[in-house]
Write an enzyme that holds these catalytic residues in place. Structure first.
Site, PDB file in Angstrom:
ATOM      1  N   CYS A 128     -19.580   1.329  -3.113  1.00  0.00           N
ATOM      2  CA  CYS A 128     -19.973   0.244  -4.365  1.00  0.00           C
ATOM      3  C   CYS A 128     -21.696   0.996  -4.855  1.00  0.00           C
ATOM      4  O   CYS A 128     -21.704   1.445  -5.943  1.00  0.00           O
ATOM      5  CB  CYS A 128     -20.478  -0.849  -3.747  1.00  0.00           C
ATOM      6  SG  CYS A 128     -18.821  -1.908  -3.722  1.00  0.00           S
ATOM      7  N   ASP A 142       0.706  -1.137   0.078  1.00  0.00           N
ATOM      8  CA  ASP A 142      -0.058   0.136   0.011  1.00  0.00           C
ATOM      9  C   ASP A 142       0.944   1.273  -0.041  1.00  0.00           C
ATOM     10  O   ASP A 142       2.025   1.309   0.664  1.00  0.00           O
ATOM     11  CB  ASP A 142      -1.053   0.050   1.053  1.00  0.00           C
ATOM     12  CG  ASP A 142      -2.130   0.751   0.960  1.00  0.00           C
ATOM     13  OD1 ASP A 142      -3.234   0.433   0.820  1.00  0.00           O
ATOM     14  OD2 ASP A 142      -1.817   2.139   1.310  1.00  0.00           O
TER      15      ASP A 142
END
Length: 425
Positions: free
Chosen positions: A260, A33
């Site tokens: 989403c 990351d």
């Protein structure tokens, strides 16, 4: 798995971290990351997303790094970075392309690695954008030196039942052999089994319609809520009656945010329009849901006699019992109340105050419930708020004030016995 494999997961957010931890139980797994703060926290046993406990982090053999060069050559590179929309609700693929470029720097032809995308995209992105970008940057040939696959993420933040090690995982691959390998990889970590999609595009499409379908159903709930409000009829009473029919779909109205449902339909609509197809139903549903925060603010203002005053909004996360701020429509609600002249205070015991300030310019007030307000909006009913006692929430509502219960958590008896006005959708 029959032979030793190595996996690198790119992106350690709500999707990547649980997946990487699950994979690490069966294969050597590295988590990569770019956020040094995030990686440092994970190394110290803290997951700000709340998906893994300190005990789970301490027990995992997963290795964390911010340096792609620290990752040894792998057999699978799994991309799990966000795919948001921009200010015009157009797909913003910059993060997934940046992750693709990171993967390109790690690819080695000899291993014939498989690059798996989990990030939500419209059909065609993996093969038509990401694959060519990997070829351009590496000089390698897709389908010869490296291969593509897609497995849509199905992480539901805060959901302890449908976790990555229990759900059915949709998988796809560039060739039958790649599909076999990807199926084996994911099949080893989930008890829910795998579903082999017939192509990468099919798997990409399945992901976007899962959320578009839910978005459209919630939009219908929100639209009828607005209709019934003009009749002074509670949508919750209507849904309780209609829900007694065996085939009635039990969706609820509310603010539709998150990573989403509030985003993915725009990806599908964008691709449809590129192909000359009008995505009328998809965009109509998005329009209703995107406008719901404004409508609720207007209703609150109307029920207050169009008198601006002090207002407390309880909850800022996009859904109950998670600290997730992504695409929070509660922020829109607070902003809309402010535009109507209300002095808005926001309190959320689960959300990081620094993140709220950074993302939305909202300064959370940890002492907010110790004061009185003309309007109190219970926007996100976190368990911790409810378990602390509704008396405290009622107590924060000034005499003659308005208490707004957006998710219908206050019982009818309690509403009727209240000394303040209680309004729910």
């Amino acid at each position: 798995m029959a032979e030793s494999k190595r996996v690198v997961v790119i992106g350690l957010g709500y999707v990547g971290l649980p997946l990487a931890a699950a994979l690490a139980k069966t294969v050597e797994t590295w988590g990569l990351d770019i956020d040094a703060g995030r990686v440092g926290e994970l190394g110290r046993g803290h997951d700000r997303t709340g998906e893994l406990t300190a005990e789970q982090l301490a027990a995992t053999p997963l290795r964390f790094t911010t340096d792609p060069a620290a990752c040894p050559p792998a057999d699978f590179y799994i991309v799990t970075v966000p795919t948001p929309v921009d200010a015009e609700n157009k797909p913003d693929l910059s993060i997934v392309i940046a992750a693709t470029r990171t993967v390109a720097g790690m690819l080695q032809a000899g291993r014939k690695p498989i690059v798996v995308y989990e990030s939500t995209v419209y059909p065609g992105v993996t093969e038509e954008l990401c694959g060519p970008e990997l070829e351009r940057l590496t000089g390698l040939t897709c389908g010869v030196d490296f291969f593509l696959a897609y497995s849509p993420e199905r992480i539901n933040p805060g959901d302890r039942e449908h976790t990555v090690d229990r759900i059915t995982k949709v998988v796809s691959g560039q060739t039958p052999e790649v599909l076999d390998k990807v199926s084996d990889l994911y099949g080893a970590v989930t008890s829910g089994g795998v579903f082999r999609a017939t192509s990468i595009k099919v798997a990409e499409a399945a992901k976007v319609i899962e959320n578009a379908q839910r978005d459209i159903n919630i939009a219908f709930m929100n639209e009828i809520t607005r209709v019934f409000a003009r009749m002074d009829v509670s949508v919750w009473d209507v849904l309780a009656a209609a829900g007694t029919k065996w085939n009635f779909l039990k969706f609820e109205p509310g603010l539709v945010g998150g990573h989403c449902i509030g985003v993915d339909p725009y990806y599908l609509a964008h691709r449809a329009q590129e192909l000359g197809v009008q995505a009328d139903v998809i965009l109509a549903g998005r329009g209703v849901n995107d406008d719901m925060a404004r409508w609720i603010a207007q209703e609150i203002h109307f029920r207050r006699g169009e008198r601006a005053g002090t207002a407390l909004v309880l909850g800022l996360a996009f859904k109950p019992d998670v600290p997730d701020l992504r695409n929070s429509k509660v922020a829109d609600l607070a902003g809309a109340l402010g535009q109507l002249g209300h002095q808005v205070t926001v309190y959320d015991p689960l959300v990081d105050a620094g993140a709220a300030l950074h993302e939305y310019g909202i300064a959370l007030d940890p002492l907010a419930l110790d004061r009185h307000y003309d309007t109190v909006v219970l926007a996100v009913p976190h368990r911790v708020l409810i378990e602390a006692g509704l008396d405290r929430i009622f107590g924060a509502t000034a005499p003659g004030g308005l208490l707004v219960d957006l998710k219908n958590v206050i019982s009818p008896d309690r509403r009727q016995a209240a000394s303040v006005e209680v309004w729910t959708l």
